[in-house]
Design an enzyme around this catalytic site. Structure first.
Site, mmCIF file in Angstrom:
data_model
loop_
_atom_site.group_PDB
_atom_site.id
_atom_site.type_symbol
_atom_site.label_atom_id
_atom_site.label_comp_id
_atom_site.label_asym_id
_atom_site.label_seq_id
_atom_site.Cartn_x
_atom_site.Cartn_y
_atom_site.Cartn_z
ATOM 1 N N ARG A 48 6.951 -5.336 -10.709
ATOM 2 C CA ARG A 48 8.097 -5.830 -11.479
ATOM 3 C C ARG A 48 7.851 -7.301 -11.775
ATOM 4 O O ARG A 48 7.325 -8.028 -10.922
ATOM 5 C CB ARG A 48 9.402 -5.688 -10.689
ATOM 6 C CG ARG A 48 9.950 -4.284 -10.587
ATOM 7 C CD ARG A 48 10.574 -3.791 -11.894
ATOM 8 N NE ARG A 48 11.136 -2.456 -11.758
ATOM 9 C CZ ARG A 48 10.494 -1.318 -12.028
ATOM 10 N NH1 ARG A 48 9.246 -1.346 -12.469
ATOM 11 N NH2 ARG A 48 11.101 -0.153 -11.883
ATOM 12 N N ILE A 67 1.166 3.824 -5.524
ATOM 13 C CA ILE A 67 0.361 3.225 -6.596
ATOM 14 C C ILE A 67 -0.759 2.361 -5.992
ATOM 15 O O ILE A 67 -1.906 2.388 -6.466
ATOM 16 C CB ILE A 67 1.250 2.408 -7.567
ATOM 17 C CG1 ILE A 67 2.290 3.338 -8.218
ATOM 18 C CG2 ILE A 67 0.404 1.744 -8.645
ATOM 19 C CD1 ILE A 67 3.367 2.632 -9.025
ATOM 20 N N GLU A 88 12.460 -8.688 -19.466
ATOM 21 C CA GLU A 88 11.852 -7.750 -20.420
ATOM 22 C C GLU A 88 12.883 -7.414 -21.483
ATOM 23 O O GLU A 88 14.026 -7.142 -21.124
ATOM 24 C CB GLU A 88 11.400 -6.480 -19.701
ATOM 25 C CG GLU A 88 10.198 -6.736 -18.806
ATOM 26 C CD GLU A 88 9.716 -5.502 -18.061
ATOM 27 O OE1 GLU A 88 10.252 -4.398 -18.293
ATOM 28 O OE2 GLU A 88 8.808 -5.651 -17.234
ATOM 29 N N MET A 113 0.844 -1.205 0.000
ATOM 30 C CA MET A 113 0.000 0.000 0.000
ATOM 31 C C MET A 113 0.878 1.254 0.000
ATOM 32 O O MET A 113 0.964 1.988 0.978
ATOM 33 C CB MET A 113 -0.944 -0.028 1.209
ATOM 34 C CG MET A 113 -1.976 1.083 1.235
ATOM 35 S SD MET A 113 -2.951 1.226 -0.273
ATOM 36 C CE MET A 113 -4.347 0.154 0.108
ATOM 37 N N GLY A 114 1.566 1.479 -1.128
ATOM 38 C CA GLY A 114 2.332 2.716 -1.308
ATOM 39 C C GLY A 114 1.534 3.651 -2.184
ATOM 40 O O GLY A 114 0.297 3.622 -2.207
ATOM 41 N N HIS A 153 5.242 -3.011 -20.374
ATOM 42 C CA HIS A 153 5.740 -2.079 -19.348
ATOM 43 C C HIS A 153 5.373 -0.632 -19.701
ATOM 44 O O HIS A 153 6.250 0.231 -19.845
ATOM 45 C CB HIS A 153 7.258 -2.225 -19.169
ATOM 46 C CG HIS A 153 7.737 -1.735 -17.836
ATOM 47 N ND1 HIS A 153 8.694 -2.371 -17.085
ATOM 48 C CD2 HIS A 153 7.370 -0.647 -17.103
ATOM 49 C CE1 HIS A 153 8.906 -1.705 -15.966
ATOM 50 N NE2 HIS A 153 8.107 -0.648 -15.946
HETATM 51 P P1 NAP Z 1 5.965 2.972 -2.929
HETATM 52 O O1 NAP Z 1 5.128 4.180 -2.709
HETATM 53 O O2 NAP Z 1 7.332 2.924 -2.328
HETATM 54 O O3 NAP Z 1 5.117 1.721 -2.435
HETATM 55 C C1 NAP Z 1 5.635 0.437 -2.261
HETATM 56 C C2 NAP Z 1 4.890 -0.205 -1.098
HETATM 57 O O4 NAP Z 1 5.298 -1.565 -0.918
HETATM 58 C C3 NAP Z 1 5.147 0.510 0.229
HETATM 59 O O5 NAP Z 1 3.910 0.737 0.825
HETATM 60 C C4 NAP Z 1 5.998 -0.490 1.000
HETATM 61 O O6 NAP Z 1 6.084 -0.484 2.367
HETATM 62 C C5 NAP Z 1 5.474 -1.799 0.480
HETATM 63 N N1 NAP Z 1 6.450 -2.882 0.660
HETATM 64 C C6 NAP Z 1 7.785 -2.840 0.405
HETATM 65 N N2 NAP Z 1 8.350 -4.030 0.696
HETATM 66 C C7 NAP Z 1 7.356 -4.804 1.161
HETATM 67 C C8 NAP Z 1 7.303 -6.141 1.629
HETATM 68 N N3 NAP Z 1 8.404 -6.909 1.671
HETATM 69 N N4 NAP Z 1 6.104 -6.640 2.038
HETATM 70 C C9 NAP Z 1 4.996 -5.883 1.998
HETATM 71 N N5 NAP Z 1 4.975 -4.599 1.573
HETATM 72 C C10 NAP Z 1 6.144 -4.080 1.153
HETATM 73 O O7 NAP Z 1 6.174 2.713 -4.478
HETATM 74 P P2 NAP Z 1 5.125 2.942 -5.654
HETATM 75 O O8 NAP Z 1 5.345 4.270 -6.246
HETATM 76 O O9 NAP Z 1 3.766 2.550 -5.210
HETATM 77 O O10 NAP Z 1 5.699 1.867 -6.712
HETATM 78 C C11 NAP Z 1 5.712 0.485 -6.420
HETATM 79 C C12 NAP Z 1 6.510 -0.264 -7.472
HETATM 80 O O11 NAP Z 1 5.793 -0.241 -8.685
HETATM 81 C C13 NAP Z 1 7.863 0.351 -7.824
HETATM 82 O O12 NAP Z 1 8.879 -0.037 -6.923
HETATM 83 C C14 NAP Z 1 8.117 -0.148 -9.216
HETATM 84 O O13 NAP Z 1 8.850 -1.347 -9.189
HETATM 85 C C15 NAP Z 1 6.721 -0.412 -9.762
HETATM 86 N N6 NAP Z 1 6.343 0.524 -10.835
HETATM 87 C C16 NAP Z 1 6.001 0.027 -12.050
HETATM 88 C C17 NAP Z 1 5.593 0.875 -13.061
HETATM 89 C C18 NAP Z 1 5.178 0.358 -14.395
HETATM 90 O O14 NAP Z 1 5.353 1.057 -15.378
HETATM 91 N N7 NAP Z 1 4.602 -0.805 -14.493
HETATM 92 C C19 NAP Z 1 5.563 2.261 -12.835
HETATM 93 C C20 NAP Z 1 5.926 2.742 -11.597
HETATM 94 C C21 NAP Z 1 6.312 1.858 -10.594
HETATM 95 P P3 NAP Z 1 5.249 0.212 3.564
HETATM 96 O O15 NAP Z 1 4.043 -0.609 3.781
HETATM 97 O O16 NAP Z 1 6.222 0.211 4.695
HETATM 98 O O17 NAP Z 1 4.929 1.602 3.116
#
Ligand code: NAP
Length: 332
Positions: A241, A161, A270, A158-159, A289
């Site tokens: 990912r 996105i 990819e 829950m970040g 992607h």
């Molecule tokens: P974010 O705001 O950092 O959210 C990631 C969430 O995952 C946070 O809430 C985090 O921890 C939680 N998390 C991390 N490790 C964990 C674990 N081991 N177990 C459970 N929860 C865990 O990042 P975001 O902006 O939402 O982006 C997330 C990911 O999407 C990126 O890292 C990237 O790889 C991917 N992405 C893909 C695209 C695409 O084009 N498809 C675009 C953008 C990003 P907390 O609960 O502590 O907050």
């Protein structure tokens, strides 16, 4: 006498306004090809610059950082930094920038597009139509899909996105469960989401949507065991990912009916090889992607990455930084 200008390397063409922002502040070299520079070329280019602007295709590993004599900043175009050895950069006092927030809504839009497409069989039925198969005008039992409204969405991570997915789900009258490293009372209050354990999320969700970064802990987070815990009618969405999911296990689960369908924007590797067995499955929706690839999101992402790059070479704090713990040591 003026001091020599900083030098930077940008590993792909980006929006012109972002390039302008960088060239106003430094001597800029931009890699002109669509394909990425080879690892050897990247190493050569990084060796003599103060900053580099990278994306997920560029592997910035320990060896490359060791060879980068004067590097102050790696500015990643993207929120995930799994292609960068952040620990090594941190140890060497190199800032690592990234671009959270500006692409969250666009990426959640694609997450929802995949969810809807997989549930209502959009890609599959379009392929069928284009294949010249639509001969009977209408049949009450043709092309039955799964309802989105009234169903349960399980969000893993829950970040930024994940939050946007929850907001979209609310508009579709969905019940939202979530599992994350940290509980989020503010999200629960805003959107009536429920924090649950992973087992319960997998067992109760009609849609399981992945939004964790790729780290050693989250590699193959969803494997055979987790897929078995999901409902046979469930749909898996991955816009995080590719390697967060064990793709071999996903193939078997989709083929054997362990889950109903999947919608993925990311694969491992990819590009996905054209002969990959996943591509033979009708119950898979896959995009190349494109999560953050809307015009506005990509422009904002390029501008944020450019600002991070310039701040890093000028010895200022970045707008978004993956290793802010080194600010004190750098005296900024
Ligand atoms: P974010 O705001 O950092 O959210 C990631 C969430 O995952 C946070 O809430 C985090 O921890 C939680 N998390 C991390 N490790 C964990 C674990 N081991 N177990 C459970 N929860 C865990 O990042 P975001 O902006 O939402 O982006 C997330 C990911 O999407 C990126 O890292 C990237 O790889 C991917 N992405 C893909 C695209 C695409 O084009 N498809 C675009 C953008 C990003 P907390 O609960 O502590 O907050």
């Amino acid at each position: 006498m003026t001091s020599p200008r900083s030098r930077v390397f940008v590993t792909r063409r980006i929006f012109p306004e972002a390039e302008d922002l960088i060239s106003d502040a430094a001597e800029m070299e931009v890699w002109p090809d669509e394909s990425p520079p080879s690892p050897e070329m990247l190493r050569e280019k990084i060796a003599g610059v103060d900053g580099v602007l990278t994306n997920i295709m560029d592997r910035v590993d320990a060896g490359l950082l060791q060879a980068a004599g004067r590097l102050k900043v790696v500015s990643q175009l993207g929120v995930g930094v799994d292609n960068v050895d952040v620990a090594e950069a941190t140890q060497r006092g190199v800032l690592v920038g990234n671009t959270p927030g500006v692409l969250a809504k666009a990426t959640a839009d694609i997450g929802f597009a995949l969810l809807m497409s997989a549930a209502r069989r959009v890609g599959e039925s379009e392929r069928w139509l284009r294949g010249g198969n639509w001969r009977i005008q209408y049949h009450p039992m043709f092309w039955l899909g799964q309802d989105i409204h009234g169903s349960t969405l399980g969000i893993i991570g829950m970040g930024q996105i994940g939050l946007e997915m929850a907001r979209r789900a609310r508009g579709f009258d969905m019940r939202v469960l979530y599992y994350s490293r940290t509980r989020k009372p503010d999200v629960e209050a805003e959107l009536s989401t429920e924090f649950v354990g992973l087992d319960r999320l997998l067992a109760e969700s009609d849609f399981v949507s992945l939004h964790v970064p790729l780290t050693p802990e989250t590699r193959h987070f969803i494997g055979e065991q987790e897929l078995r815990q999901m409902k046979p009618s469930a749909i898996l969405i991955n816009v995080a990912r590719g390697a967060v999911v064990d793709q071999t296990a996903l193939y078997s689960a989709l083929k054997d009916g362990l889950i109903r369908a999947a919608g993925i924007d990311v694969t491992d590797p990819e590009p996905i090889p054209t002969g990959d067995p996943l591509l033979t499955l009708d119950n898979l929706v896959v995009t190349p992607h494109i999560g953050s690839a809307s015009m506005d999101a990509r422009r904002e992402t390029c501008l944020l990455a450019a600002r991070n790059l310039v701040a890093g070479i000028e010895g200022r704090r970045l707008d978004a930084c993956a290793n802010p713990q080194i600010y004190n040591a750098l005296g900024i």
